[in-house]
Design an enzyme around this catalytic site. Structure first.
Site, mmCIF file in Angstrom:
data_model
loop_
_atom_site.group_PDB
_atom_site.id
_atom_site.type_symbol
_atom_site.label_atom_id
_atom_site.label_comp_id
_atom_site.label_asym_id
_atom_site.label_seq_id
_atom_site.Cartn_x
_atom_site.Cartn_y
_atom_site.Cartn_z
ATOM 1 N N CYS A 178 0.842 -1.204 0.022
ATOM 2 C CA CYS A 178 -0.175 -0.302 -0.244
ATOM 3 C C CYS A 178 1.057 1.116 -0.070
ATOM 4 O O CYS A 178 2.056 1.229 0.188
ATOM 5 C CB CYS A 178 -0.939 0.078 1.173
ATOM 6 S SG CYS A 178 -1.851 -1.422 1.355
ATOM 7 N N TYR B 229 -5.850 -13.533 -3.961
ATOM 8 C CA TYR B 229 -5.178 -12.974 -2.615
ATOM 9 C C TYR B 229 -5.995 -13.541 -1.487
ATOM 10 O O TYR B 229 -7.144 -13.460 -1.165
ATOM 11 C CB TYR B 229 -5.490 -11.358 -2.589
ATOM 12 C CG TYR B 229 -5.048 -10.725 -1.331
ATOM 13 C CD1 TYR B 229 -3.599 -10.542 -1.201
ATOM 14 C CD2 TYR B 229 -5.892 -10.371 -0.217
ATOM 15 C CE1 TYR B 229 -3.119 -9.861 0.128
ATOM 16 C CE2 TYR B 229 -5.399 -9.660 0.914
ATOM 17 C CZ TYR B 229 -4.059 -9.479 0.893
ATOM 18 O OH TYR B 229 -3.541 -8.822 2.049
ATOM 19 N N HIS C 78 -2.933 -12.009 4.886
ATOM 20 C CA HIS C 78 -3.329 -10.674 6.108
ATOM 21 C C HIS C 78 -4.630 -10.821 6.832
ATOM 22 O O HIS C 78 -5.146 -10.067 7.453
ATOM 23 C CB HIS C 78 -3.251 -9.527 5.190
ATOM 24 C CG HIS C 78 -1.743 -9.374 4.862
ATOM 25 N ND1 HIS C 78 -1.403 -8.714 3.546
ATOM 26 C CD2 HIS C 78 -0.673 -9.492 5.433
ATOM 27 C CE1 HIS C 78 -0.148 -8.614 3.298
ATOM 28 N NE2 HIS C 78 0.479 -8.954 4.547
ATOM 29 N N ASP D 94 3.178 -9.432 9.556
ATOM 30 C CA ASP D 94 3.708 -9.591 8.354
ATOM 31 C C ASP D 94 4.995 -8.670 8.029
ATOM 32 O O ASP D 94 6.111 -8.647 7.711
ATOM 33 C CB ASP D 94 2.941 -9.309 6.908
ATOM 34 C CG ASP D 94 3.413 -9.672 5.498
ATOM 35 O OD1 ASP D 94 4.533 -10.557 5.686
ATOM 36 O OD2 ASP D 94 2.859 -9.305 4.480
#
Ligand code: ADP
Ligand code: SF4
Length: 724
Positions: A58, A197, A200, A293
């Site tokens: 991001c 995806y 997370h 992460d």
């Protein structure tokens, strides 16, 4: 073990076309030890030119600032990354995470913005990857107001009073179709890699896989095989739609770090990979959630994910990419040779140094601007503003200010022969001198102390912050090689000295000092007598003062200092009380995803935490102090705390006396050949180390723009197009 593991094979050696290491670029002096990093890797139908893989990250620009985003990704490609990926890209208004700026691919009107990025990557020979995302219960859909969807009825992850509804078969079909269409659009936009995806705890497939969020009793719930069904279908759909031209990548969190109640690398994480082993073209594996992460250096070292993801290559023959804040090429080579991963994934190291691969390739390893693991980069996403980086002041500024991380034009025009004096060698002064030196200016860097580094000499000595010295080390290494830069240690500058020397341009980067009277956010007036022997500021501690136990720390600063001092004192055996008007300790570190770890560590160390209270009075009682506290919500709940010493962490004052004195003596400038005097970094306004580095860099960039138009907007903007 539920499933027979796939035979461990090396995708590089299994394919005869990949036996030969990629040769160094002609004329370069790459260390042959690092040749393996420059081998190409096949990912389904496409080939990455080397093993440097910028994983999705991001950046606070996303669909809102696509030109800026494309320029930033393009710089990574130019710097040698073989693969450059997007951030998460929303595939539907039923899964959007406003106000954050992520990528967006709702329909074909989003293609032009995305093409900016694929073109920028392809121009430099990088593959472009897109992380398609359906957020499930990980978004409240604040902008679209569509009801979020999840495997089962669940409150969303945010605190919004919103619940996601359980998906029926039609919903599942819709999401599959949206994902397939997005994959087709991604291919049309020029992407080479398309993600499914499940990382997370954010991606919907993960919500199906995890028992914590899937209470279904149909063929999508219950057994692991059922819970994996949705992910399998998305992979098959994507391969079917674009697998002829695009590599299909699965990002999976193999461990949620929640113990047996969640997915663990020992059981279900391993089993999912084994079940789907050969289906994707590449496995991108990590740990959930994002804070696990992207752990800061304070809590994890380089390569920290290896012990969790290390099994993956033993259950699939597909190539594997992982992350671990790798900045050392030796650690990268070791991770490949030990069979942990095939591609070195990086978000933060690629942010701190977009040219990391090229520097290794060209035998310039010593020039790598190593990530310090501070997570200031993450704050941009959380605060919905363009990304910034402590080490790399150009990050996020590539398009709007036209800043390149490696190049700055030499000073030109009437300022070309100006000499410069930089006073103070903290992060601001070091970066300013370095960047001016790069621009060809004759620079003298004068530092009062015996060592270069300013505040970082002390701050990096706090528990867990040693890597912050990389900010200093990188710059000192560059400065020492510049023939046009003179470094003067032990050189405290006074106004007379400055005027006697006769430098044309003077930059005062003399830093800041902590107040110790309690003035800050909560109290806009002084509150404590700073002359009391029992009262200390962080500067006193850095100067060698040792507070008596029990010590109270009053933290009205809310970033790292209060919590780090509490940890330091607790480790030294002191009884510590951390008092703060915030509801959590070090509350702003929520933005760097460290807050929970800091609070947890302080509790483990036995630090007494007093939150949501303000200091109202401090009186001397015998040899110690009595501190009166009030709840920040009501005066009806006062309390007192007895302690032997008090450390006030509230605010800093700029050390700008020298600058003010020079301004006051402007009548002498002409005869002294001084043309300008500027105040830079903490000496102007105390802030983060990132802000100081940025301020130093900006001053160097603007060296030849003195007297620019103060009314002009100082950077380019992406204007909203009005659609009819
Ligand atoms: P910043 O974060 O803005 O770089 P720092 O506090 O880290 O600020 O660094 C300021 C540096 O300036 C310190 O190393 C300090 O010793 C030095 N300094 C302060 N006053 C003078 C002065 N008059 N002459 C030379 N160096 C100074
Ligand atoms: Fe690394 Fe900090 Fe830069 Fe992020 S902001 S890339 S953690 S140095």
């Amino acid at each position: 073990m539920l499933f027979k593991p796939a035979q461990p094979t090396n995708p590089m050696t299994a394919d005869p076309t990949f036996r030969h290491a990629h040769a160094p670029a002609p004329g370069t002096t790459r260390d042959p030890r690092f040749d393996i990093l420059f081998e190409p890797v096949r990912i389904g139908p496409v080939i990455a030119k080397n093993r440097f893989y910028q994983v999705p990250h991001c950046n606070g620009m996303g669909h809102g600032r696509p030109a800026a985003l494309a320029a930033m990704r393009g710089v990574k490609a130019e710097g040698g990354w073989g693969v450059v990926c997007t951030e998460e890209v929303e595939i539907s208004p039923c899964s959007e995470i406003a106000p954050n700026f992520e990528g967006r691919l709702w329909d074909d009107r989003d293609l032009p913005a995305l093409r900016l990025m694929t073109d920028a990557c392809h121009e430099h020979g990088a593959l472009a990857g897109i992380e398609l995302m359906f957020n499930g219960y990980a978004t409240p859909n604040r902008y679209s107001r569509e009801i979020p969807m999840a495997p089962s009825h669940l409150p969303v992850r945010h605190l919004d009073p919103v619940q996601a509804r359980a998906m029926d078969k039609r919903d599942i079909g819709n999401v599959r179709r949206w994902h397939r269409n997005a994959a087709l659009h991604a291919r049309e936009a020029g992407f080479d890699l398309v993600y499914v995806y499940a990382g997370h705890d954010l991606g919907l497939p993960m919500h199906f896989i995890s028992r914590r969020t899937n209470r279904r009793s149909d063929e999508y719930g219950g057994s692991l095989e059922n819970r994996v069904r949705f992910l399998r279908e998305l992979i098959e759909d994507t391969k079917d739609a674009v697998g002829d031209r695009c590599g299909v990548v699965v990002r999976l969190a193999v461990d949620q770090l929640l113990g047996p109640g969640g997915i663990t690398a020992e059981s279900e994480g391993r089993d999912v990979i084994a079940m789907l082993a050969e289906l994707p073209d590449l496995w991108d594996v990590n740990i959930a959630d994002w804070s696990n992460d992207s752990v800061t250096a304070r809590f994890a070292d380089e390569g920290y994910q290896e012990r969790t993801i290390g099994f993956v290559k033993s259950v699939t023959s597909r190539p594997v990419v992982g992350v671990g804040r790798y900045t050392s090429p030796d650690a990268m080579v070791a991770a490949i040779r030990r069979g942990v991963m095939d591609l070195i994934g990086a978000a933060r190291p690629s942010i701190a140094d977009p040219f990391l691969p090229n520097k290794i390739d060209q035998g310039r390893v010593d020039e790598i601007r190593e990530c310090i693991g501070c997570n200031i980069c993450v704050t941009g996403d959380h605060l919905c503003v363009p990304i910034r980086c402590t080490q790399n002041p150009t990050m996020g500024e590539e398009w709007r200010r036209g800043w390149h991380p490696e190049r700055i034009a030499p000073v030109h025009g009437r300022h070309a022969s100006d000499t410069a004096l930089v006073i103070g060698a903290g992060p601001a002064g070091l970066e300013l001198a370095r960047a001016l030196g790069q621009r060809g200016v004759e620079v003298t860097l004068a530092e009062a102390g015996r060592r270069l580094g300013g505040r970082l000499l002390h701050e990096a000595a706090l528990p867990g912050l040693a890597s912050w010295m990389r900010v200093v080390d990188h710059r000192v290494h560059q400065l020492k090689r510049m023939p046009n830069v003179t470094i003067a240690l032990d050189s405290p500058m006074r106004a007379d000295d400055v005027l006697d020397f006769g430098f044309n341009r003077v930059f005062v980067a003399t830093g800041s000092r902590w107040r110790k009277d309690g003035l800050g956010r909560q109290h806009r007036q002084p509150l404590v007598d700073p002359t009391l022997a029992q009262v200390f500021s962080p500067d006193d501690i850095f100067g060698g003062a040792v507070p008596a136990s029990p010590v109270a720390i009053y933290d009205d600063d809310h970033y790292v200092m209060g919590g780090a001092l509490a940890e330091k004192f607790a480790r030294a055996g002191l009884e510590v009380h951390l008092v703060t008007p915030a509801s959590k300790v070090s509350e702003w570190t929520e933005m760097t995803m460290e807050q929970a770890r800091i609070q947890g560590r302080l509790l483990e160390l036995g630090v007494h935490l007093h939150t949501a209270v303000e200091l109202v009075d401090v009186t001397v009682t015998g040899a110690g102090l009595t501190i009166q506290l009030n709840s920040i919500y009501t005066t009806a709940r006062p309390s007192t705390l007895g302690c032997a010493s008090l450390v006030l962490v509230t605010m800093r004052d700029p050390c700008d006396e020298l600058w003010r004195e020079l301004l006051a003596r402007q009548d002498r400038w002409h005869e002294a050949a001084v043309r300008s005097v500027e105040c830079v970094g903490d000496a102007c306004a105390p802030g983060t180390v990132a802000a100081a580095v940025y301020a130093g860099h900006k001053a160097a960039r603007e060296f030849d723009a003195v007297g620019g138009d103060p009314d002009a907007v100082p950077f380019r903007r992406e204007m909203i197009r009005i659609e009819s």
